[in-house]
Motif scaffolding. Structure first.
Motif, PDB file in Angstrom:
ATOM      1  N   UNK A  19       0.851  -1.208   0.000  1.00 23.43           N
ATOM      2  CA  UNK A  19       0.000   0.000   0.000  1.00 23.43           C
ATOM      3  C   UNK A  19       0.878   1.246   0.000  1.00 23.43           C
ATOM      4  N   UNK A  20       1.940   1.215   0.820  1.00 27.08           N
ATOM      5  CA  UNK A  20       2.813   2.381   0.912  1.00 27.08           C
ATOM      6  C   UNK A  20       3.547   2.623  -0.413  1.00 27.08           C
ATOM      7  N   UNK A  21       4.062   1.570  -1.022  1.00 28.82           N
ATOM      8  CA  UNK A  21       4.818   1.781  -2.268  1.00 28.82           C
ATOM      9  C   UNK A  21       3.874   2.200  -3.404  1.00 28.82           C
ATOM     10  N   UNK A  22       2.619   1.715  -3.363  1.00 28.42           N
ATOM     11  CA  UNK A  22       1.630   2.180  -4.354  1.00 28.42           C
ATOM     12  C   UNK A  22       1.374   3.678  -4.160  1.00 28.42           C
ATOM     13  N   UNK A  23       1.268   4.071  -2.885  1.00 23.54           N
ATOM     14  CA  UNK A  23       1.041   5.492  -2.581  1.00 23.54           C
ATOM     15  C   UNK A  23       2.222   6.341  -3.082  1.00 23.54           C
ATOM     16  N   UNK A  24       3.429   5.841  -2.862  1.00 27.85           N
ATOM     17  CA  UNK A  24       4.610   6.586  -3.346  1.00 27.85           C
ATOM     18  C   UNK A  24       4.494   6.832  -4.848  1.00 27.85           C
ATOM     19  N   UNK A  25       4.100   5.788  -5.549  1.00 24.85           N
ATOM     20  CA  UNK A  25       3.961   5.903  -7.004  1.00 24.85           C
ATOM     21  C   UNK A  25       2.893   6.946  -7.363  1.00 24.85           C
ATOM     22  N   UNK A  26       1.764   6.884  -6.621  1.00 27.50           N
ATOM     23  CA  UNK A  26       0.674   7.839  -6.879  1.00 27.50           C
ATOM     24  C   UNK A  26       1.121   9.281  -6.694  1.00 27.50           C
ATOM     25  N   UNK A  27       1.972   9.524  -5.696  1.00 29.16           N
ATOM     26  CA  UNK A  27       2.388  10.913  -5.442  1.00 29.16           C
ATOM     27  C   UNK A  27       3.670  11.265  -6.211  1.00 29.16           C
ATOM     28  N   UNK A  28       4.108  10.349  -7.053  1.00 25.92           N
ATOM     29  CA  UNK A  28       5.215  10.661  -7.955  1.00 25.92           C
ATOM     30  C   UNK A  28       6.610  10.517  -7.359  1.00 25.92           C
ATOM     31  N   UNK A  29       6.728   9.734  -6.294  1.00 28.27           N
ATOM     32  CA  UNK A  29       8.078   9.486  -5.740  1.00 28.27           C
ATOM     33  C   UNK A  29       8.623   8.204  -6.366  1.00 28.27           C
ATOM     34  N   UNK A  30       9.757   8.326  -7.042  1.00 23.29           N
ATOM     35  CA  UNK A  30      10.368   7.127  -7.617  1.00 23.29           C
ATOM     36  C   UNK A  30      11.564   6.720  -6.761  1.00 23.29           C
ATOM     37  N   UNK A  31      11.723   5.435  -6.610  1.00 21.23           N
ATOM     38  CA  UNK A  31      12.833   4.926  -5.784  1.00 21.23           C
ATOM     39  C   UNK A  31      13.950   4.467  -6.721  1.00 21.23           C
TER      40      UNK A  31
END
Ligand code: NAP
Length: 250
Positions: free
Chosen positions: A63-75
């Motif tokens: 859920x957290x990594x999906x959220x990161x993607x939604x807000x445009x944070x790339x790892x």
């Protein structure tokens, strides 16, 4: 993204990367410690995002990594560091709870985070995953049975994933330390500080920042260079069985 950033090696890596100007996503279970570290790292000027999560909880990780993607944070960099040992027993005396803690964190936790982050790296054809393994993934030691098995698994996963990544620019490395003075023994002995202290007494052991330097080195090679494995021991410890103890002045 650094997992296990609230202590020891992960915390030292977070500091080193922040000093180098790397924006950070810091994960671990203890949110108060994450927030304190983030506040301290403010001075470096990098963006620090923290999230209290147990890497064993696959749903929450995803859920957290999906959220990161939604807000445009790339790892771009994943440091799979969260891990622990529990107990030091012969296998036939071992505790099921200890085994679950180690297997679920060191193997399945690492897989949970990697599975969530790696597809984005492959899609972008860019990224670097660094796993923190151990000398315990190269040599077993008495009563190390299940912990060693988890670190052998980490080594196998690093090697196997590198096969899966051939033809991409995504790199996977592992940095495998010998004895490092951290909270590791305190956790292994479930808060028994006296017993934990005896592990490091009279040993000029590695310090977390030594491993952070190694991780920094691995991450800063040219694109054509992929360090598969870096095994690092304290000078006084040439194998899990061969160690010189003497007075240490820290
Ligand atoms: N110390 C050594 O001698 C040594 C040698 C070789 C390899 N290693 C490896 O180095 C890594 C780091 O260990 P360390 O020595 O720095 O130990 P440490 O000081 O105890 O730090 C361990 C970190 O992992 C986090 N963690 C543990 N379980 C977690 C979970 N389920 N979910 C999220 N985070 C979790 C802890 O944070 P929270 O408790 O806040 O969740 C903490 O930040 C481990 O993989 C360990 O196996 C250590």
């Amino acid at each position: 993204m650094v997992t296990g950033a609230t202590a020891g090696i992960g915390e030292a890596c977070a500091r080193t990367l922040a000093e180098a100007g790397v924006h950070l996503v810091l994960l671990a279970r203890r949110g108060d410690r994450l927030r304190a570290l983030a506040t301290e790292l403010d001075a470096t000027g990098v963006d620090v995002l923290t999230h209290a999560v147990d890497v064993r909880n696959r749903d929450r990780v995803t859920k957290f990594t999906d959220w990161l993607e939604d807000v445009g944070v790339t790892v771009d960099i994943l440091l799979n560091n969260a891990g622990l040992s529990r107990g030091l027993d012969d296998l036939h005396d071992g505790s099921h709870e200890d085994w679950d803690d180690m297997i679920d964190t060191n193997i399945k936790g690492l897989l949970n985070v990697t599975r969530a982050i790696l597809p984005g790296m492959i899609a972008r054809d860019s990224g670097h995953v660094v796993n923190i393994g151990s000398i315990a993934g190269h040599m077993v030691y008495p009563k190390g049975n299940v912990y060693c098995a988890t670190k052998y698994a980490v080594r196998a996963l690093t090697d196997a994933t590198n096969l899966d990544l051939v033809g991409t620019k995504v790199r996977m490395s592992s940095v495998d330390p010998g004895l490092v003075e951290t909270e590791f023994s305190l956790v292994r002995f479930r808060g028994d500080a006296e017993r934990a202290k005896t592990i490091y007494e009279g040993v000029d052991s590695l310090m977390p920042e030594d491993i952070a330097d190694a991780v920094y080195y691995v991450l800063n090679q040219r694109q054509r260079v992929n360090v598969l494995n870096m095994l690092i021991m304290p000078t006084v410890q040439r194998s899990p069985f061969v160690m010189a103890r003497e007075e240490v002045d820290r």
